[in-house]
Every structure is written in structure tokens, then in C-alpha cells.
Motif scaffolding. Structure first.
Motif, PDB file in Angstrom:
ATOM      1  N   ARG A  92      47.541  34.312  54.242  1.00 55.37           N
ATOM      2  CA  ARG A  92      46.604  33.102  54.662  1.00 55.37           C
ATOM      3  C   ARG A  92      45.242  33.531  54.012  1.00 55.37           C
ATOM      4  O   ARG A  92      44.282  32.267  53.814  1.00 55.37           O
ATOM      5  N   VAL A  93      44.861  34.654  54.159  1.00 57.95           N
ATOM      6  CA  VAL A  93      43.476  35.001  53.715  1.00 57.95           C
ATOM      7  C   VAL A  93      43.446  34.556  52.066  1.00 57.95           C
ATOM      8  O   VAL A  93      42.322  33.861  51.829  1.00 57.95           O
ATOM      9  N   LEU A  94      44.373  34.814  51.294  1.00 54.79           N
ATOM     10  CA  LEU A  94      44.238  34.607  49.768  1.00 54.79           C
ATOM     11  C   LEU A  94      44.079  32.871  49.743  1.00 54.79           C
ATOM     12  O   LEU A  94      43.470  32.300  49.085  1.00 54.79           O
ATOM     13  N   GLU A 135      48.338  40.446  44.502  1.00 52.75           N
ATOM     14  CA  GLU A 135      48.526  38.979  44.732  1.00 52.75           C
ATOM     15  C   GLU A 135      47.551  38.120  44.142  1.00 52.75           C
ATOM     16  O   GLU A 135      48.005  37.091  43.383  1.00 52.75           O
ATOM     17  N   ILE A 136      46.398  38.548  44.192  1.00 54.40           N
ATOM     18  CA  ILE A 136      45.241  37.642  43.532  1.00 54.40           C
ATOM     19  C   ILE A 136      45.487  37.665  41.938  1.00 54.40           C
ATOM     20  O   ILE A 136      45.452  36.858  41.537  1.00 54.40           O
ATOM     21  N   PHE A 137      45.784  38.739  41.527  1.00 54.74           N
ATOM     22  CA  PHE A 137      46.106  38.845  39.877  1.00 54.74           C
ATOM     23  C   PHE A 137      47.532  38.035  39.623  1.00 54.74           C
ATOM     24  O   PHE A 137      47.310  37.679  38.505  1.00 54.74           O
ATOM     25  N   ARG A 138      48.319  38.334  40.196  1.00 60.94           N
ATOM     26  CA  ARG A 138      49.570  37.479  40.039  1.00 60.94           C
ATOM     27  C   ARG A 138      49.197  35.687  40.165  1.00 60.94           C
ATOM     28  O   ARG A 138      49.825  35.150  39.324  1.00 60.94           O
ATOM     29  N   ARG A 139      48.471  35.420  41.367  1.00 63.67           N
ATOM     30  CA  ARG A 139      48.218  34.029  41.197  1.00 63.67           C
ATOM     31  C   ARG A 139      47.384  33.726  39.797  1.00 63.67           C
ATOM     32  O   ARG A 139      47.524  32.736  39.308  1.00 63.67           O
ATOM     33  N   ILE A 140      46.182  34.477  39.767  1.00 65.56           N
ATOM     34  CA  ILE A 140      45.557  34.226  38.459  1.00 65.56           C
ATOM     35  C   ILE A 140      46.688  34.039  37.175  1.00 65.56           C
ATOM     36  O   ILE A 140      46.234  32.942  36.362  1.00 65.56           O
ATOM     37  N   VAL A 199      36.399  43.544  38.213  1.00 67.59           N
ATOM     38  CA  VAL A 199      37.885  43.963  37.973  1.00 67.59           C
ATOM     39  C   VAL A 199      38.665  43.002  37.244  1.00 67.59           C
ATOM     40  O   VAL A 199      38.525  41.852  37.560  1.00 67.59           O
ATOM     41  N   GLU A 200      39.523  43.332  36.391  1.00 72.11           N
ATOM     42  CA  GLU A 200      40.410  42.296  35.630  1.00 72.11           C
ATOM     43  C   GLU A 200      41.751  42.471  35.895  1.00 72.11           C
ATOM     44  O   GLU A 200      42.643  41.915  35.231  1.00 72.11           O
ATOM     45  N   SER A 201      42.221  43.587  36.722  1.00 73.15           N
ATOM     46  CA  SER A 201      43.656  43.678  36.801  1.00 73.15           C
ATOM     47  C   SER A 201      43.767  44.507  38.307  1.00 73.15           C
ATOM     48  O   SER A 201      42.815  44.840  38.734  1.00 73.15           O
ATOM     49  N   TYR A 202      45.078  44.416  38.775  1.00 71.84           N
ATOM     50  CA  TYR A 202      45.255  45.138  39.993  1.00 71.84           C
ATOM     51  C   TYR A 202      44.899  46.623  39.444  1.00 71.84           C
ATOM     52  O   TYR A 202      44.434  47.172  40.695  1.00 71.84           O
ATOM     53  N   GLU A 203      45.321  47.080  38.623  1.00 70.32           N
ATOM     54  CA  GLU A 203      45.075  48.715  38.459  1.00 70.32           C
ATOM     55  C   GLU A 203      43.655  48.777  38.584  1.00 70.32           C
ATOM     56  O   GLU A 203      43.122  49.923  39.160  1.00 70.32           O
ATOM     57  N   ALA A 204      42.722  47.990  37.865  1.00 72.26           N
ATOM     58  CA  ALA A 204      41.484  48.147  38.092  1.00 72.26           C
ATOM     59  C   ALA A 204      40.686  48.147  39.534  1.00 72.26           C
ATOM     60  O   ALA A 204      40.201  49.086  39.947  1.00 72.26           O
ATOM     61  N   ILE A 205      41.382  47.208  40.092  1.00 76.13           N
ATOM     62  CA  ILE A 205      41.116  47.309  41.775  1.00 76.13           C
ATOM     63  C   ILE A 205      41.571  48.659  42.297  1.00 76.13           C
ATOM     64  O   ILE A 205      40.607  49.324  43.163  1.00 76.13           O
ATOM     65  N   GLU A 206      42.816  49.164  42.066  1.00 78.92           N
ATOM     66  CA  GLU A 206      43.301  50.400  42.681  1.00 78.92           C
ATOM     67  C   GLU A 206      42.401  51.366  42.254  1.00 78.92           C
ATOM     68  O   GLU A 206      42.173  52.417  43.156  1.00 78.92           O
ATOM     69  N   THR A 207      41.886  51.571  40.908  1.00 79.97           N
ATOM     70  CA  THR A 207      41.093  52.777  40.665  1.00 79.97           C
ATOM     71  C   THR A 207      39.853  52.598  41.393  1.00 79.97           C
ATOM     72  O   THR A 207      39.354  53.811  41.777  1.00 79.97           O
TER      73      THR A 207
END
Ligand code: ADP
Ligand code: MG
Length: 766
Positions: A92-94, A135-140, A199-207
Motif C-alpha cells: 500500500r505504501v508503495l 520492490e521499488i527497484f523491481r517496479r522501476i 541510490v540506483e539499486s536495491y544493493e545500494a539501499i542495503e549498503t
């Protein structure tokens, strides 16, 4: 007018933890569909009261490990796993963010109820935050429109003790007072100067999250803070750009501090008010929700909402009462022993669902900024022209001008930021990160790798995710451990046992005792801890040939406030028949010390560590083994504090001996300790003032005496002035009497203080 949209509220109940299982805890929560019931089993009151929410997530039982550590529901069970919670709330948030709304997700509940589990998750059981990021990057990635671009930035902050700290900045580089929340008409509410990491990827967010968590741990270890008292906010700014126009949504993900702090305060009255200052933000949030709920459900449309009462409410003003889509997830403990706290969480959740917000999608920020900037500038110009024409502006106009100026500056900054290309922002952020990395590696030295193979101590924390993140190694030779020291014991009090005597302390310059000369040695500690640790606290000597580490006290304070497996160095030395020697030497110490073994817990002041001998195993393995745990170490240490103080307590309560269980309970209450410490500090301050007053009186009385004697001498022969002399002597007598009264008052305070301190020694050492 658009109809308000209610805040979406869900509650989630967790499984029993080990402790509850060991105590054969009883479940007091029932869930059916969206309804949650709570029973008070302890009082035999079987009455249940139902609460209905948007979702009631049953995560108490009916699950199994799928073999990877992930907890999934058993067939036909109502267990809500992490995926289910994300699908109902996170998704829902997304969706909202995608549609251009600001959104906010809160986790509320007492410490240990499962807030972080839902938000961040543990191990393979990822929570809403990481899944949302994925999910954000999957959708992108699935975006079909080639004209459409997305820009995502992440900020991570923490609010502790009403200061906002940027978790993406190295602890030592942060501004002391933290960052400010500001409001601008064009920009809304924002944190001035907060880092927005592209951030340009999920990994970047994770880091990025990983980096923030590391900073949080170092910060809390050094500041002596526990994470349960801090609010962590992750802000994801999500921008969709097409044909030069953009929509921006802010996603605020908030893991709140443990709610029990606020509850306890209310229950225990004035005494703990001071302690409650620690979590002003949480009580302010409660008030704001209360008021907003009133506004949402009754005719009270014009109630003033006290957003400005705290940093948290100010920051989340939009999320709470403005144009944001807001979701709250309240974590519940299933155990009947937590009935009261859980009931209060349910009531909180019940109030929150009455809040109604009106969310509107955000317009193009650039256009709006330009427009507002033009308007502000016009206003500014008008006042300025009037001034040039000789009309003095009114006080209001001057104020307005000041505000306009601020507003313009903020908008200009924001516009510059907007006009920077995404590529520039990414490059800039890379540079900053690289610089920070260089700084860290140069601080850590070239031997960073080798260091890992040395014996070391790693931090323990009540928050499992933070354990083992701060590591201090002991290279061969001597390592001095120190802290900020106690500022109050410098100057005024050092060395004078009889501090009621103001005439001591004027030692001639240059003549110092050997002790003082030693203390003067300007040696900064190799390992610097925070508050509650003496400047020179303890020394660890690593004998490389024997592969042996020995710990010594480096000061009186260190002797008392360094603990190995819960016992103070003083006690350990005594029990081994060793002299209580303080280690003064700079080279190999000859004083008596305690040999350290793998997995020994070490406490300096209130900083908890575990000693790791790399020859035995790596810290990760020791931690994963479950051999050491913070709660256990803390209990050991508390027991130790208690046993040493039992006697003084008996004395202090003057015959009325407290039961051990009562004493234990007291020891558990950190807040009491904190507030009493503050009380003592205040008393000390009062005494200093009284002392100064008394000195003044003494001086005054002395002056009068001298003047009187002079007069007496001069007038000795003159019998006619005898009556005048009488007057003077009466005056002198009165002054003396006043001085004595004053002195008695001070004396009373002294003995009151002595009594209190005797009573409180054991508390104030914590
Ligand atoms: P909080 O952040 O509210 O202080 P945590 O999220 O750290 O609490 O949860 C406390 C403990 O309970 C953790 O060990 C966590 O793994 C466990 N826990 C919480 N919620 C769940 C859940 N839904 N399923 C399984 N374990 C949970
Ligand atoms: Mg937590």
C-alpha cells in the motif's frame, strides 16, 4: 471539501520469546479477522474487550522454519508471515508513493514487542523496509515508458534525547546538537542539511542501511544510549520524472522508541518526570494523536495540534495531520505478564485509527518553487522600496522581511539542488562516500586486516542487530581504555575529603603530589569510551609471547567501575588475595591484574563488551553461538551492584530494611537512577550557591567587625557616644546571628546530602 482518509492501523502479536517460554507464559491475546481481544488473566478477570483494526496480524503460532530460517505458516494456520504483512501494508505504501502521495509507516509498541521485526526484520525474515526497497527497484525495472525516469534517495536519521542525528555521517563528524527541522512554505517541513544518498539499486539501499546501522551502534555505544530509546526514521525520496516535469513522494519509515518509557512515567508520577524527558518525542506523539483523533471524530475541528512540542512530531507533522497517507503497525506482546502495556498499546492504536488525513498528490516541485520564490521576492521588494522611499517599515514588516529572507534562501538552495542533474548528484555522493571511506581506513591504519587477528573486545547491546559491531583490538603491549571522565570531579572537589572547608585547595603552583604529576601526563586513551568512564580507566596488556591478555585498573574509578564477568576489579583482586594496585606505568605493568579468557564479559562504567580470543574463534562465531548475551551480562553486573550496596541501603533506610526483591526491582528502573542522579547534581549545585553565600556573609561579618573595632578605638574616650556603640555592637551581633543561621541551614543541607548520597551511592555509580 475532500473527505478525510483515516490512518490505516494494524496490530501484530509475536511468538513467545525464550524467557516467556521458560516461565510458561500465558497468552492474553486473541485475534479473529480484524478484531483483537485482550484478557486480564492475572486478575482472574476473564472479560475480554474487543478492538477492531484494519488488520490484526496473528504471528504468535502456527508457523514453521522453511529450512532457510524463514518462518512460514503451517497449512491452514492464520499465521501472518513477513510476506503477508508486506503484501497488506507495505504494498500500500508503495502504491501510494507511485501515485505521487507522501506516505508514512510507523511501528509502535513496547520494547521487545516486535517493532523492528516488522519494520526491518531479522536474517531471512526481511521486514517491510527491505522488501519495499527491493520492490521499488523491481517496479522501476518494469517501467515500459522510455521517457520516464526515476530518482531515489535515502536518508537515515535517529532522534535521541531530542536531537536529530544523521546516521549517514561518521559519529565524530556530526554536529553536537544535531540537525534542525525547518519549515518553508514552498518546501514544507524538512531537515536542514540531512544527507540524501542517491541510490540506483536495491544493493545500494542495503549498503546505505548497513552503514547507518553501524554508525548507530558506534554512536549508542559511545554515548551510552540504548537503541530502545531512539526513534529511527528512514526517509526515501522517490521522484518520477517525465518530459521535464516531476512528482516527488517522500516515504517515511519510522521505527519508534519503546513505548513503555512513556507509560511508566505516567504511572509512577513526578519522580520519573525527568526520566520522561528522555522520550519527550514519544509523549508528544501521544498528545498529537489524541488531538488529531478528537479532530477526526468530533466537532472539535479547530483544536490546536501541538506538533511543535517535539522533534519527532514536528518532523512527521505532514505524515500525521497533513497530506500524507499514513499506516501504523502496533506490535503486541502475547504474554499476560505484559497485559497492561499491551492494553495501552491497543488503546493507542484505537485512537490512531480515528485520525483522518486529506492526502493530495504532489505537484511538480520545480514549478511550485519558482512560483513561490517569485511571490516571496515580490513581497521583499515592496518593503525594500518603501524603505528607500523613506517609509520606515513596521515591526511586523521587519519580521516578515526576515522570514521572507529565510524562505528565499531555503528555496534557492532547493532549486539549485533540483537543477543539479541526477548524474551529478550520484557522482557527488560517490565522492563523499569515497572520502569518508578513505578517512576511516586512514584512521584504522594499514594494519586493519592484521588487527582482526588480535585479541579484541566487541560490544554487547540489548538490540541483537547491534551486537558485535564495535570492535576494539588489543595489539601486543599496552592499551589504555578511557572515557570522558566525570567533569564534575575536576577542580572543586578533587582530593578534598572535607569539602565543607573552603580554606583548603590553595596549594602553591608547581608543587604536585606524585599522583597528580602522573595524572597530568597527557596520554589520551587508545580506546575512548563515553560517559561514565574515567579519563584513565583500565589498561589491557597483551603479552604476545604467552598469548595472554591481562586487565588492570588505571585509576580508583577504574578499580570500582571495571567488571569482569560481573565482578569489579577491586573485588576480584581482593578475592585472589592480591593488592588493590592501580596500574600507573606506561610500559609493562607490574601491578596486580586479572587474566582475561575468551568470552569473558567486560564492563567499563556502563559499556558492555565481550572479550574475544581469536585463537579460539572469531567474534561472529562467538556471538552466533549464543554463549554470551547482553541480558545475562547486565543481570550479573546488576547483581554485583546490588550486593555491594545492600549494607549502605540498610543504613540509609535507618532500620527499615528493604526486601531483596524490592531492591532488585528498583535496580531495574533505569529512569529512577537517572532522575536521582539529576537530583543529586541539582543538590550539589544548590550547595555551591549556599557555600558562596555563606562565604559572602563571613566576609561581610568580618568587615563589619573590623569597622566596628575601628570606630570603637576612635570613639573610646567619648562617653557621649556610648549609646551609639551599643547600636553598633547590636548590629554586629545580629550579623553574626544571621551568619550562624545561614550556616546551620547549609549544615542541614550537607547532612541531608550525605544521607542521600549514602543511600544512593549504589545507584549513582551506575
Ligand atoms: P522491538 O523492536 O519492538 O524492541 P524486536 O522486533 O526486536 O522488538 O522483537 C523482539 C524479539 O521478538 C526478536 O528476537 C524478534 O526476532 C522476535 N519477534 C518479534 N516479532 C516476531 C514475529 N512476528 N515472529 C517471530 N519472531 C518475532
Ligand atoms: Mg527495535
Amino acid at each position: 471539501m475532500a473527505a478525510g482518509e483515516a490512518v490505516v492501523v494494524g496490530v501484530r502479536v509475536r511468538p513467545f520469546n525464550d524467557r516467556e517460554n521458560n516461565l510458561n507464559a500465558v497468552v492474553c491475546i486473541d485475534m479473529e479477522g480484524p478484531t483483537t481481544r485482550i484478557r486480564n488473566i492475572d486478575t482472574g478477570d476473564e472479560k475480554t474487550c474487543p478492538f477492531t483494526f484494519d488488520e490484526s496480524f496473528w504471528s504468535h503460532d502456527g508457523f514453521e522454519d522453511d529450512g532457510t530460517g524463514y518462518l512460514r505458516p503451517l497449512p491452514n494456520s492464520k499465521y501472518a508471515d513477513q510476506r503477508y504483512v508486506f503484501d497488506t501494508f507495505g504494498q500500500r505504501v508503495l502504491d501510494n508513493a507511485w501515485n505521487g502521495f507522501h506516505c508514512c509507516l510507523f511501528a509502535y509498541g513496547q520494547t521487545g514487542a516486535g517493532k523492528s521485526y516488522s519494520m526491518v526484520g531479522y536474517g531471512n525474515n526481511k521486514g517491510i523496509v527491505p522488501i519495499s526497497c527491493e520492490e521499488i527497484f523491481r517496479r522501476i525495472g518494469q517501467e515500459k515508458d522510455p521517457q520516464k525516469r526515476y530518482e531515489v534517495t535515502v536518508s537515515m536519521i535517529e532522534i535521541y534525547n531530542e536531537a536529530i542525528q544523521d546516521l549517514l555521517i561518521d559519529v565524530e563528524l556530526r554536529p553536537k546538537k544535531g540537525l534542525e527541522v525547518r519549515e518553508s512554505k514552498a518546501l514544507g517541513i524538512y531537515i536542514d542539511g540531512v544527507i540524501k544518498r542517491p541510490v540506483e539499486s536495491y544493493e545500494a539501499i542495503e549498503t546505505t542501511i548497513e552503514e547507518a546501522t553501524n554508525h548507530r551502534t558506534v554512536g549508542s555505544t559511545l554515548m551510552n544510549a540504548t537503541s530502545s530509546r531512539a526513534h529511527t526514521v528512514q526517509i526515501i525520496e522517490f521522484k518520477a520524472v517525465k518530459d521535464g516535469s516531476a512528482t516527488v513522494s517522500m516515504i517515511n519509515l519510522v521505527d519508534l522508541a519503546g513505548s513503555e518509557k512513556a507509560g511508566q512515567t505516567g504511572a509512577t508520577g513526578d519522580r520519573l518526570k525527568e526520566g520522561s524527558m528522555i522520550n519527550k518525542s514519544l509523549s508528544a506523539l501521544g498528545n498529537v494523536i489524541e488531538k488529531l483523533a478528537d479532530r477526526g471524530s468530533e466537532k472539535k475541528k479547530n483544536v490546536l495540534i501541538p506538533y511543535r512540542d517535539s522533534k519527532l512530531t514536528r518532523l512527521l507533522q505532514n505524515a500525521l495531520g497533513g497530506s500524507s497517507k499514513t499506516i501504523m503497525i502496533c506490535a503486541l506482546s502475547p504474554a499476560s505478564s505484559n497485559h497492561e502495556e499491551t492494553l495501552s498499546t491497543l488503546r493507542y492504536a484505537d485512537r490512531a485509527k480515528k485520525i483522518k488525513n486529506i492526502a493530495v498528490p504532489n505537484e511538480n516541485p520545480q514549478e511550485r518553487l519558482m512560483r513561490e520564490l517569485r511571490e516571496e521576492n515580490e513581497k521583499f521588494k515592496k518593503i525594500f522600496e518603501a524603505m528607500q522611499g523613506g517609509t520606515m517599515p513596521s515591526a511586523d514588516e521587519i519580521k516578515e522581511m526576515g522570514l521572507a529572507q529565510q524562505e528565499i534562501a531555503a528555496m534557492e538552495g532547493a532549486l539549485a539542488e533540483l537543477n543539479k542533474s541526477w548524474e551529478d548528484k550520484v557522482a557527488e555522493s560517490r565522492e563523499q562516500q569515497e572520502a569518508a571511506r578513505m578517512r576511516r581506513s586512514s584512521v584504522n591504519g594499514v594494519a586493519a586486516l592484521k588487527k582482526n587477528l588480535q585479541p579484541m573486545m566487541v560490544n554487547l547491546n540489548e538490540d541483537k542487530t547491534l551486537v558485535g559491531r564495535v570492535r576494539f583490538s588489543f595489539p601486543p603491549g599496552r592499551t589504555l581504555i578511557g572515557g570522558l571522565g566525570d567533569e564534575s570531579d575536576s577542580d572543586s572537589e578533587s582530593g578534598s575529603e572535607s569539602d565543607s572547608d573552603s580554606s583548603t585547595g590553595s596549594q602553591p603552583e608547581g608543587e604536585k603530589s606524585p599522583e597528580e604529576m602522573f595524572e597530568d601526563e597527557d596520554e589520551s586513551p587508545h580506546i575512548e569510551l563515553g560517559e561514565g568512564v574515567a579519563r584513565r580507566h583500565a589498561v589491557v596488556f597483551h603479552d604476545n609471547d604467552q598469548n595472554l591478555c591481562t586487565i588492570y585498573a588505571a585509576s580508583e574509578e577504574g578499580l570500582k567501575q571495571t567488571f569482569v564477568n560481573g565482578k569489579s576489579l577491586r573485588q576480584l583482586l581482593k578475592s585472589q588475595g592480591l593488592e588493590e594496585v592501580i596500574c600507573r606505568q606506561k610500559d609493562k605493568p607490574e601491578a596486580a591484574g586479572i587474566e582475561l579468557s575468551h568470552a569473558d564479559t567486560l564492563v567499563f562504567g556502563r559499556h558492555f563488551f565481550v572479550f574475544v580470543d581469536h585463537m579460539v574463534c572469531a567474534p561472529e562465531i562467538l556471538i552466533a553461538s549464543g554463549q554470551v548475551d547482553y541480558a545475562q551480562a547486565k543481570r550479573e553486573w546488576q547483581m554485583e551492584q546490588l550486593s555491594g550496596v545492600h549494607e549502605s541501603l540498610i543504613v540509609a533506610t535507618r532500620g527499615g530494611v528493604l526486601g531483596v526483591s524490592h531492591v532488585m526491582e528498583l535496580a531495574e528502573k533505569d529512569e529512577i537512577i537517572e532522575s536521582q542522579k539529576a537530583e543529586i547534581a541539582e543538590l550539589k549545585q544548590q550547595m555551591v550557591t549556599m557555600k558562596a553565600e555563606l562565604d559572602r556573609y563571613k566576609k561581610m561579618a568580618g568587615g563589619r567587625l573590623a569597622a566596628g573595632a575601628n570606630m570603637l578605638g576612635e570613639l573610646y574616650a567619648d562617653e557621649l557616644l556610648e549609646s551609639q556603640m551599643d547600636e553598633i555592637s547590636k548590629d554586629i551581633q545580629k550579623t553574626f546571628k544571621d551568619a550562624i543561621d545561614q550556616m546551620n541551614d547549609v549544615q542541614a543541607i550537607f547532612s541531608k546530602k550525605a544521607l542521600r548520597e549514602g543511600h544512593l551511592t549504589w545507584r549513582s555509580v551506575t
